[in-house]
Design a protein around this motif. Structure first.
Motif, short mmCIF file in Angstrom:
data_model
loop_
_atom_site.label_atom_id
_atom_site.label_comp_id
_atom_site.label_asym_id
_atom_site.label_seq_id
_atom_site.Cartn_x
_atom_site.Cartn_y
_atom_site.Cartn_z
N ALA A 42 -43.86 41.97 16.26
CA ALA A 42 -42.81 41.10 15.74
C ALA A 42 -41.43 41.66 15.45
O ALA A 42 -40.87 40.93 15.64
N CYS A 60 -37.59 33.16 21.13
CA CYS A 60 -37.51 34.37 20.27
C CYS A 60 -38.20 34.62 19.15
O CYS A 60 -39.11 35.03 18.75
N ALA A 93 -41.45 35.61 17.43
CA ALA A 93 -42.05 36.44 16.25
C ALA A 93 -42.09 36.47 15.11
O ALA A 93 -42.96 37.26 14.69
N LEU A 96 -39.60 41.47 18.51
CA LEU A 96 -39.74 40.63 18.95
C LEU A 96 -38.14 40.10 18.31
O LEU A 96 -37.30 38.84 18.93
N PHE A 97 -38.34 40.38 16.25
CA PHE A 97 -37.03 39.85 15.99
C PHE A 97 -35.42 40.16 15.92
O PHE A 97 -34.53 39.75 15.68
#
Length: 438
Positions: free
Chosen positions: A337, A324, A328, A340-341
């Motif tokens: 992003a 992940c 990201a 995902l972060f």
């Protein structure tokens, strides 16, 4: 007067064990103290660009300042202070520690160069050395066994809260005033909170909630064991070493990424100081709180049936976090992003409740503070001292080849520590049942 005070503290601890509300007040105060701990610790990350520009520093110097300078005394002093906390008031030690680290944060704002700021950060480490291990021990004496992983996880909310507030306030104050005033403002706030903490939080009876139902409390509290006796108890247990080094490997990546992500957002995503402060503080807050709570819930739910879950749950989280993070860092949309972060930001901290709870149960109550400090010594000496320096050093090393993108590749290399952490925790899960101190 002293006897009355001790009796009052014991009564409050006993009430807490029966479901009283006071233990939640204590937990809230401990969270606030931990928030100041990480606020003062992590504020350097968002201010790194401004400090680097004014003091003409390299990434390696920033990594040394944030890691080695802080960790050198933070880790080594933690053990003797914890040994002392097993013998005297834990709340007094935490109050003095809070005052010292906040005071040195103020001094950071007065630094004129690398060495003066380096020494000031060492002072912050001196104070914070007495802030965490006593808190772990207090929580174990305010919450029964079946709730400790969640309580320790909630206490660890101070990490994302402190990181988020440090990034947010530090970044905004630096953007609209300067980086020096950011240090001074947050440091003074911690100094003001210290006496409030001491007034509210009482030191409970040690091991009061570990007695069997109907078991009568001893007339006198057990004498704190000698340091050598603590070593003889926990050092032979393989799970202690595996948990400690597994957490340390994850912290090399966790602390390193937490410190350097704002720099990555600046260099690779082109975010301004204000945008970085808003973006990363939101990531730290929402992702961190969710991840820590998840780890605590999983450990309490599955650990009751199988103690291996205290190590397996965070191992799985690390293995999921790795791809992940990579994904990201390589998408074009800042919104995508961010989403995902959030996943690895949370999973990166999911180990705190389960692993710390497991460490608490590798030794009897009278040894918990010192045992926690030994664990923190390994975890932070590697995680802080090595983690922050590693990313900065690799970034400087790769600059001739990758230019402004060197931090991206430094993070790529650093993420491999997640794999090592997962392997060590899986090995620890096979030993926990045997090493557990009932």
């Amino acid at each position: 007067m002293r006897r009355a005070s001790m009796s009052e503290d014991v009564n409050k601890a006993e009430t807490a064990g029966r479901g009283g509300r006071y233990r939640y007040v204590v937990l809230a105060m401990l969270i606030l103290a931990y928030t100041f701990n990480f606020l003062d610790r992590q504020i350097l990350g968002i201010l790194a660009g401004s400090i680097k520009a004014e003091l003409h520093l390299t990434d390696t110097q920033l990594g040394l300042m944030g890691g080695v300078a802080f960790a050198a005394l933070y880790t080594t002093l933690g053990v003797p202070l914890a040994w002392l906390a097993d013998r005297v008031s834990r709340t007094w030690i935490m109050t003095v520690a809070l005052t010292v680290w906040s005071g040195f944060t103020v001094v950071c704002g007065l630094a004129g160069g690398f060495w003066s700021l380096f020494l000031a950060r060492m002072g912050v480490g001196v104070g914070e050395a007495g802030g965490v291990a006593p808190a772990y021990s207090l929580i174990a004496d305010y919450f029964p066994k079946e709730q400790r992983a969640r309580a320790l996880a909630v206490y660890s909310f101070g990490i994302p809260l402190g990181t988020a507030l440090g990034v947010l306030f530090g970044g905004l104050i630096a953007a609209y005033v300067d980086w020096r005033f950011a240090f001074i403002a947050v440091g003074l706030a911690g100094v003001a909170f210290a006496p409030i903490f001491k007034w509210v939080v009482k030191d409970p009876v040690r091991g009061g909630l570990d007695r069997a139902p109907g078991e009568v409390a001893p007339a006198e509290p057990p004498k704190a064991p000698a340091f050598g006796q603590v070593l003889a108890t926990v050092m032979p247990k393989p799970s202690f070493w595996l948990l400690s080094f597994g957490a340390a490997c994850s912290s090399i990546c966790g602390y390193g990424v937490a410190f350097w992500l704002p720099t990555f957002f600046q260099r690779s995503f082109g975010l301004s100081l204000t945008d970085r402060a808003l973006y990363y503080s939101a990531l730290s807050l929402f992702g961190g709180v969710a991840g820590i709570w998840l780890g605590g819930v999983l450990a309490d739910r599955f650990g009751a049936k199988n103690k291996a879950a205290y190590a397996l749950a965070p191992a799985i989280c690390f293995l999921v976090a790795l791809p992940c993070f990579l994904l990201a860092m390589n998408v074009q949309s800042m919104v995508v992003a961010f989403l995902l972060f959030l996943i690895p930001t949370g999973l990166n901290l999911a180990w705190l409740g389960p692993v710390v709870a497991a460490v608490q149960h590798l030794a009897p109550p009278s040894m918990r503070t010192t045992t926690s400090a030994l664990f923190l010594l390994i975890n932070n000496l590697l995680g802080l001292a090595v983690g922050l320096w590693f990313f900065g050093y690799v970034s400087d090393l790769l600059t001739p080849r990758y230019g402004a993108e060197s931090m991206r590749y430094a993070i790529y290399y650093g993420l491999s520590f997640y794999v090592v952490a997962a392997v060590l925790l899986i090995l620890a899960s096979r030993r926990l049942s045997k090493d557990w101190a009932e």
